[in-house]
Scaffold this active site. Structure first.
Site, PDB file in Angstrom:
ATOM      1  N   ARG A 153      55.993 -84.811  32.320  1.00 35.06           N
ATOM      2  CA  ARG A 153      56.651 -85.950  31.692  1.00 35.06           C
ATOM      3  C   ARG A 153      58.065 -85.559  31.260  1.00 35.06           C
ATOM      4  O   ARG A 153      58.324 -84.409  30.936  1.00 35.06           O
ATOM      5  CB  ARG A 153      55.867 -86.437  30.479  1.00 35.06           C
ATOM      6  CG  ARG A 153      54.475 -86.976  30.778  1.00 35.06           C
ATOM      7  CD  ARG A 153      53.775 -87.382  29.501  1.00 35.06           C
ATOM      8  NE  ARG A 153      52.470 -87.975  29.748  1.00 35.06           N
ATOM      9  CZ  ARG A 153      51.328 -87.308  29.825  1.00 35.06           C
ATOM     10  NH1 ARG A 153      51.331 -85.985  29.653  1.00 35.06           N
ATOM     11  NH2 ARG A 153      50.193 -87.925  30.056  1.00 35.06           N
ATOM     12  N   LYS A 194      51.336 -85.575  24.495  1.00 35.12           N
ATOM     13  CA  LYS A 194      50.838 -86.933  24.291  1.00 35.12           C
ATOM     14  C   LYS A 194      49.365 -86.965  23.895  1.00 35.12           C
ATOM     15  O   LYS A 194      48.963 -87.690  22.986  1.00 35.12           O
ATOM     16  CB  LYS A 194      51.066 -87.752  25.562  1.00 35.12           C
ATOM     17  CG  LYS A 194      50.737 -89.225  25.425  1.00 35.12           C
ATOM     18  CD  LYS A 194      51.116 -89.980  26.682  1.00 35.12           C
ATOM     19  CE  LYS A 194      50.835 -91.475  26.535  1.00 35.12           C
ATOM     20  NZ  LYS A 194      51.216 -92.233  27.741  1.00 35.12           N
ATOM     21  N   ARG A 274      57.512 -88.708  38.107  1.00 35.31           N
ATOM     22  CA  ARG A 274      56.105 -88.390  37.847  1.00 35.31           C
ATOM     23  C   ARG A 274      55.196 -89.263  38.717  1.00 35.31           C
ATOM     24  O   ARG A 274      54.210 -88.770  39.275  1.00 35.31           O
ATOM     25  CB  ARG A 274      55.823 -88.599  36.360  1.00 35.31           C
ATOM     26  CG  ARG A 274      54.391 -88.345  35.911  1.00 35.31           C
ATOM     27  CD  ARG A 274      54.361 -88.443  34.390  1.00 35.31           C
ATOM     28  NE  ARG A 274      53.030 -88.566  33.856  1.00 35.31           N
ATOM     29  CZ  ARG A 274      52.220 -87.555  33.577  1.00 35.31           C
ATOM     30  NH1 ARG A 274      52.609 -86.328  33.819  1.00 35.31           N
ATOM     31  NH2 ARG A 274      51.024 -87.762  33.057  1.00 35.31           N
ATOM     32  N   HIS A 297      46.193 -86.219  32.386  1.00 32.06           N
ATOM     33  CA  HIS A 297      45.583 -87.473  31.973  1.00 32.06           C
ATOM     34  C   HIS A 297      44.241 -87.213  31.317  1.00 32.06           C
ATOM     35  O   HIS A 297      43.504 -86.311  31.712  1.00 32.06           O
ATOM     36  CB  HIS A 297      45.375 -88.387  33.176  1.00 32.06           C
ATOM     37  CG  HIS A 297      46.616 -89.101  33.591  1.00 32.06           C
ATOM     38  ND1 HIS A 297      46.758 -89.667  34.835  1.00 32.06           N
ATOM     39  CD2 HIS A 297      47.782 -89.343  32.935  1.00 32.06           C
ATOM     40  CE1 HIS A 297      47.959 -90.238  34.925  1.00 32.06           C
ATOM     41  NE2 HIS A 297      48.588 -90.040  33.787  1.00 32.06           N
ATOM     42  N   TYR A 308      38.510 -76.568  27.551  1.00 28.11           N
ATOM     43  CA  TYR A 308      39.966 -76.417  27.657  1.00 28.11           C
ATOM     44  C   TYR A 308      40.627 -76.469  26.296  1.00 28.11           C
ATOM     45  O   TYR A 308      41.673 -75.881  26.079  1.00 28.11           O
ATOM     46  CB  TYR A 308      40.524 -77.529  28.551  1.00 28.11           C
ATOM     47  CG  TYR A 308      40.377 -77.256  30.031  1.00 28.11           C
ATOM     48  CD1 TYR A 308      41.168 -77.914  30.954  1.00 28.11           C
ATOM     49  CD2 TYR A 308      39.449 -76.351  30.507  1.00 28.11           C
ATOM     50  CE1 TYR A 308      41.042 -77.683  32.316  1.00 28.11           C
ATOM     51  CE2 TYR A 308      39.308 -76.108  31.848  1.00 28.11           C
ATOM     52  CZ  TYR A 308      40.108 -76.766  32.754  1.00 28.11           C
ATOM     53  OH  TYR A 308      39.974 -76.522  34.090  1.00 28.11           O
TER      54      TYR A 308
END
Length: 353
Positions: A153, A194, A274, A297, A308
């Site tokens: 991004r 984000k 992107r 995402h 993760y």
């Protein structure tokens, strides 16, 4: 009388929708990014307050909200309708918590379909190749190349630091650590990405490695030339004085390169690099699950997300491998291609919170 017996404060009869919205704007957005605050204030002052502001909050009905949204749907996009409805709902929710009103009537209303907004688009393969050919030896040239070939991004690249770039890797470990960048920060409020899944570590395509080597050398020369004027933020993409780039800097630089590549520069924005990354990988038959991981995402199994978040981040190399195949290293490059690439590599890092 029932509220009085329950110990609740008597609601103010003259408290209006404008009072509630202005209170939320003044005190309910204290932790949000300044750009977000400015956007919400603009939407409230142009679309919420003029239409509903004079109504007494306790007299506002679901029918009033439905009629307002239906009227706005004639000129606004569906996304903007969702935003102005959210502003009103959050303002009333705050008023509820302060005993100004008994219920939030906005929750009873649906968002109508608005006008079609500006559609997102992506570069075709020939357009992407033309753009890469004009990514000259400049800060924005390297920025555009990195954005197109990694899918990061724009707010993530603007916050990228050299401490989160590894251009050498470690081929002697098992499995080998590939050259990579850690997309762990952004220019959003608080410096975080984000979402949790947006925090990822990506192996770099060879063209990115070559470009970043040259960019680091050029930036060292700029730093020396600037002397005491250089503001050292360790930023990969910075001004000639080391200061952060803003969105306008990036937009102007991107459009200059787009125009040189033969594109209609005003038709394109940096965020569409992107979109183009996703499109190129999809055309290269990269599975959607892999693309989702590469662009950060939210999705996938909750177990993977939990692993993760708490453990070491793997270097996701599928994107770099595909981009090396689609956009081969320029002839005469001294760099050595990483082939074959192992599926993942790990790099120690702080625990993700």
């Amino acid at each position: 009388m029932r509220d009085y017996e329950d110990g609740l404060a008597a609601a103010q009869h003259g408290y209006t929708v404008a009072d509630a919205v202005n209170d939320w704007l003044d005190f309910g957005l204290s932790s949000r990014d300044p750009n977000t605050v400015a956007t919400r204030r603009s939407l409230a002052t142009h679309h919420v307050i003029p239409a509903l502001g004079a109504r007494k909050l306790r007299e506002l009905s679901a029918e009033d909200v439905d009629r307002w949204l239906q009227e706005k749907s004639r000129t606004l996009s569906t996304r903007t309708l969702q935003d102005i409805k959210s502003i009103l709902s959050r303002a009333i929710k705050r008023a509820q918590a302060r005993d100004k009103v008994k219920r939030n009537v906005v929750l009873l209303c649906d968002t109508p379909t608005g006008q079609v907004g500006r559609p997102s688009k992506s570069l075709t393969l020939p357009q992407a190749e033309a753009l890469l050919e004009h990514c000259d030896g400049s800060t924005m040239g390297t920025y555009v190349l990195l954005s197109l070939l990694t899918g990061a991004r724009t707010e993530e690249l603007r916050a990228l630091t050299w401490s989160h770039i590894d251009l050498r890797g470690d081929p002697h470990t098992t499995p080998p650590i590939l050259p990579h960048m850690m997309v762990w920060r952004s220019v959003r409020a608080g410096g975080d990405t984000k979402t949790r899944t947006s925090r990822r570590t990506l192996a770099l395509p060879q063209r990115c490695i070559d470009a970043l080597h040259g960019h680091r050398t050029r930036q060292a020369a700029q730093r020396k030339l600037a002397g005491d004027r250089w503001a050292d933020h360790d930023l990969v993409f910075a001004s000639e004085a080391g200061t952060p780039l803003d969105s306008a800097n990036v937009r102007r630089g991107f459009r200059r390169i787009a125009a040189a590549a033969g594109l209609n520069a005003t038709d394109w924005t940096p965020r569409e690099l992107r979109h183009s990354f996703v499109s190129v990988l999809s055309d290269a038959r990269v599975p959607i699950e892999v693309i989702s991981r590469l662009v950060g995402h939210a999705g996938g199994s909750s177990v993977t997300e939990e692993i993760y978040r708490k453990q070491l981040r793997p270097v996701i190399d599928e994107g770099a491998t595909a981009m090396d195949r689609v956009f081969p290293t320029a002839p005469g490059s001294h760099s050595v291609s990483h082939s074959p690439r192992p599926r993942t590599a790990e790099r120690p890092g702080p625990e993700l919170r």
